[in-house]
Design a protein around this motif. Sequence first.
Motif, PDB file in Angstrom:
ATOM      1  N   UNK A  72      -6.637   0.206   4.241  1.00 16.32           N
ATOM      2  CA  UNK A  72      -6.582   0.089   5.698  1.00 16.32           C
ATOM      3  C   UNK A  72      -7.562   1.021   6.392  1.00 16.32           C
ATOM      4  N   UNK A  73      -8.179   0.511   7.453  1.00 14.65           N
ATOM      5  CA  UNK A  73      -9.020   1.322   8.314  1.00 14.65           C
ATOM      6  C   UNK A  73      -9.363   0.541   9.569  1.00 14.65           C
ATOM      7  N   UNK A  74     -10.038   1.210  10.501  1.00 15.64           N
ATOM      8  CA  UNK A  74     -10.436   0.580  11.765  1.00 15.64           C
ATOM      9  C   UNK A  74     -11.915   0.875  11.989  1.00 15.64           C
ATOM     10  N   UNK A  75     -12.664  -0.173  12.321  1.00 15.47           N
ATOM     11  CA  UNK A  75     -14.039   0.006  12.773  1.00 15.47           C
ATOM     12  C   UNK A  75     -14.041  -0.088  14.290  1.00 15.47           C
ATOM     13  N   UNK A  76     -14.758   0.806  14.941  1.00 15.46           N
ATOM     14  CA  UNK A  76     -14.768   0.837  16.410  1.00 15.46           C
ATOM     15  C   UNK A  76     -16.208   0.792  16.897  1.00 15.46           C
TER      16      UNK A  76
END
Length: 148
Positions: A72-76
């Motif tokens: 899991x991760x988030x690209x912004x």
Amino acid sequence: MLDLDLVVLKMKAETSSEIIRNLGGLMLSKGYVKDSYIEAVLEREKNLPTGLPIDDFCVAIPHTDSEHVNQSNIGIATLEKPAIFHSMVSPEEILYVELVFLLAVKDPILQLELLKNLMSVFQNKELLIALRNATSKEEVRELLSCLG
């Protein structure tokens, strides 16, 4: 959870697809997602768009199924100029998005928690404007400390 290598400030991108490919490529290069992830996100975005209007400010939260995710991760991305996404509420409606949160979530239960936390971010327009205007990746991480 927020990897600063996945934060892009003032991204120069013309289309939603270009943004997803850029952020997804960063995730892929770090092993967070599988080779199938980017195309899966693009395909889902066609059928279930993720643009979200918050008053006169628009964000997008493109994502796909957990089977395409390793970790899991988030690209912004903050965008140099707004890009067109379609509304998740009214898919025929065009939105000019200024902030993109590309989600890669391995555990569907965690996805619900993350979406709940993101909604609290989205309800704070001042925070969204501060994110859009951030001048460093560290500032983005500080502003989003509520995401864990």
